[in-house]
Design a protein around this motif. Structure first.
Motif: not given
Length: 212
Positions: A92-97, A150-154, A202-212
């Motif tokens: 829960l405290h790691d990245s969305p990825r 995704s709330d905290d990573y938008r 990785d390609r689908m979330v570009v511009g949407q989330l801080r994924f890593t």
């Protein structure tokens, strides 16, 4: 006034307990038939024969065949959601990825180890609008889970509608891909499949989330 009659226990169990027990046996029988031979094998006669119960006991718990199909589908959907949430919880405290990879890995490994149960959602439901509706409900539930995570990573330009669409495409595609993998149409190990799916994510979330 005559005293009210009470339901006496039989074999140490009340009438309600015996009814609940019969319902559980019927559900187990329906699930086994579905896992072994697909949803078309789940008939009132087939379920009762598998459960070794008379038809009248089927109808004390289920209105018809559709009702028991929905009950089994809901049972498996609940198990799938629990599987995903338990996989994500330690991260829960790691990245969305990291969270997504944990969930994807858990589902892929489940499909690899329990192909029977996964047929309920990854199998062919052609000809049953009821079961297709159950699968759509399952996908929508998973979309809602990952939207919440995704709330905290938008990113500043996050668009919830676009992201919901991306999740629908991704999760719907995941269901089809895992189904194809389960049938042997995709030649890959579980780890290779997860790696391919994560590269796509990785390609689908570009511009949407801080994924890593």
């Amino acid at each position: 006034m005559a005293p009210a009659k009470t339901k006496r226990p039989y074999g140490g169990k009340s009438a309600d307990e015996r009814r609940a027990g019969r319902r559980a046996v019927l559900l187990e029988a329906a699930r086994a038939l579905w896992c072994e031979s697909g949803w078309t094998a789940v008939t009132v006669r087939g379920v009762c024969a598998r459960a070794a119960l008379a038809d009248r006991y089927f109808y004390e718990s289920f209105a018809d065949r559709s009702a028991i199909l929905v009950a089994v589908g809901d049972e498996v959907r609940g198990e799938a959601m629990t599987l995903i949430l338990e996989a994500v919880e330690p991260h829960l405290h790691d990245s969305p990825r990291v969270q997504l990879e944990a969930a994807v890995t858990a589902v892929v490994e489940f499909v690899a180890t329990d192909p029977g149960s996964t047929q309920i959602f990854f199998g062919d439901h052609g000809g049953s609008e009821l079961l297709e509706s159950l699968r759509r409900t399952m996908i929508a539930s998973v979309v809602d889970v990952f939207l919440a995570f995704s709330d905290d990573y938008r990113e500043p330009g996050f668009d919830e509608r676009d992201f919901r669409i991306a999740l629908l495409v991704g999760i719907g595609g995941f269901v089809e891909t895992v189904g194809a993998w389960r049938s042997g149409a995709i030649d890959a190990t579980a780890a290779e499949l997860v790696a391919s799916l994560m590269r796509l994510a990785d390609r689908m979330v570009v511009g949407q989330l801080r994924f890593t």
